[in-house]
Design an enzyme around this catalytic site. Structure first.
Site: not given
Ligand code: ARG
Length: 459
Positions: A282, A109, A276, A154-155, A284, A289, A316, A22, A321, A324
């Protein structure tokens, strides 16, 4: 060689290594990871779990690593499993056996649970600042438009007269709530999971209150299993971002409408519009958007988080993971949208005349015409019916309520006299709507003042 090699008789397959890693996306938490490790090492030393001298060496080593990453001297190893392993390995490379002591009474963890909280706490400060800046920008524009009459809808049908300031301040109110929502979520998140260990705490005499305090948390998370398995805070923050984006998206949608030839209520600055490739005429509103589009993306991030968590047994699981990329994506995109939207709004030109002209058509003073009769003693439902008949007559004769002759009014009821024209005049209609929160310039001034006080207080 993997860190856990002792238990294994084979190297991990390369595809699994790459799949598991990761670091490509969690490296951005290096600062928080080091901050957490410094607090942990401090506590280990103070509690006599490692020697004070070892604690000091670890902290110095971590500070050095931080500085080297900051200045670009130390580059992340793409083969590292994650940012936590990378920094620990780097520390051990530098300090040898002492570096290996850092992970005493800790697990990745609780480490990762801590890092995300610290990261979100920092990052959400940036988001809330931008939200407040946008709310203030809206107020600044609104202050010049308390008398700029426009149709309220409204609407998407013209309904009753409002002012541009009144309309704009609706968004400022939403943004104020967004800021409060962020603060609520961050405040609830502000408990420290460090010391939860892998899931079941630890046998070492750690002091969780000390690390919580060192890191600026209100208190340690009360339950070690909860400390490592809770991602409510990611979901809640993402939800706050989704709601915020929904507000930006609605605002964007209106701006898109307003700068169409059909409305022409505003003109975007050339620096915030695009052309455009084929149609030379144009201009835009791409920015708005894209904000509308990115709202779908942030909602997707929220769904990712909710779906990722819904079937997870305690505590955990590696699924987590995945939290993130989703929450980082939500924050990055929300920040980008805010940063682009603010200057776009600041530079947009308001075409008051066109708003006024639109307000003058569409019978948005019909309610006022009915209210006129009510004020002269007629029950509202009867007044409503008479006004509806008059509107139909105007449409048929291509007139407005302002240009319909008094005789035509009087065929419906004797209650109509010359002063009807004053009562349905647009300026009167807005001025008289002076209940609390209503569009009269006076009411809006009051709202603006209260809102500015609230925003100052949030700063
Ligand atoms: N990279 C892991 C995560 O983002 C860290 C925790 C890993 N823990 C484990 N028991 N494999 O969750």
């Amino acid at each position: 060689m993997a860190l856990w090699a002792g238990r294994f008789s084979k190297e991990v397959d390369e595809t699994v290594n790459a799949f598991n890693s990761s670091i490509a996306f969690d490296a951005r938490m290096y600062r928080q990871d080091i901050q957490g490790s410094i607090a942990h090492a401090t506590m280990l030393g103070k509690c006599g779990i490692i020697q004070e001298s070892e604690s000091e060496a670890i902290i110095a080593g971590l500070r050095e690593i931080l500085e080297e990453i900051d200045t670009g001297k130390l580059i992340f190893d793409p083969n590292a499993e994650d940012i936590h392993m990378f920094i620990e390995a780097e520390l051990t490379k530098r300090l040898g056996a002492t570096g290996k002591r850092l992970h005493t009474a800790r697990s990745r963890n609780d480490q990762v649970a801590l890092d995300i909280r610290l990261y979100l706490r920092d990052e959400m400060q940036e988001v809330r600042k931008l939200v407040l800046t946008l709310a203030e920008t809206v107020c600044e524009i609104a202050q010049f438009h308390t008398e700029t009459i426009m149709p309220g809808y409204t609407h998407l049908q013209r309904a009753q007269p409002v002012t541009f300031a009144h309309h704009l301040l609706t968004y400022a109110q939403m943004l104020k709530r967004d800021c409060e929502r962020i603060d609520d979520a961050v405040d609830r998140m502000n408990e420290c999971p460090l010391g939860s260990g892998a899931l079941a705490g630890t046998t070492y005499p750690i002091d969780r209150h000390m690390t919580a305090e060192l890191l600026g948390f209100r208190q340690p998370v009360a339950n070690s299993l909860d400390g490592v398995s809770d991602r409510d805070f990611c979901i809640e923050i993402c939800c706050a971002l989704s709601i915020l984006m929904t507000h930006l998206s609605r605002f964007s949608e209106e701006i898109i409408l307003w700068c169409s030839w059909e409305f022409k209520f505003i003109e975007l600055d050339d620096a915030y519009a695009t052309g455009s490739s084929i149609m030379p005429q144009k201009k835009n509103p791409d920015v708005t958007e894209l904000i509308r589009g990115k709202t779908g993306r942030v909602n997707g991030d929220l769904m990712t988080l909710l779906s990722m968590m819904k079937g997870l047994p305690l505590a955990y699981n590696k699924d987590m993971q995945e939290d993130k990329e989703a929450i980082f994506d939500a924050i990055d995109n929300t920040e980008l949208c805010l940063k682009t939207f603010i200057p776009m709004l600041k530079t947009m030109r308001v075409l008051k005349e066109n708003m006024r002209n639109a307000a003058a058509r569409g019978f948005i003073n019909a309610t006022d015409c009915a209210d006129y009769l009510v004020k002269k003693g007629m029950p509202f439902r009867d007044a409503y019916k008479i006004t509806g008949t008059l509107v139909a007559e105007c449409i048929q004769k291509n007139l407005t309520l302002e240009t319909l002759p008094l005789e035509n009014y009087q065929t419906m009821t004797e209650l109509f006299t010359e002063d009807i024209y004053q009562a349905i005049n647009l300026d009167t209609c807005v001025r008289e709507r002076c209940s609390y929160g209503a569009p009269s310039p006076e009411s809006v001034q009051k709202q603006l003042q209260e809102l500015r006080d609230d925003l100052d207080w949030l700063k």
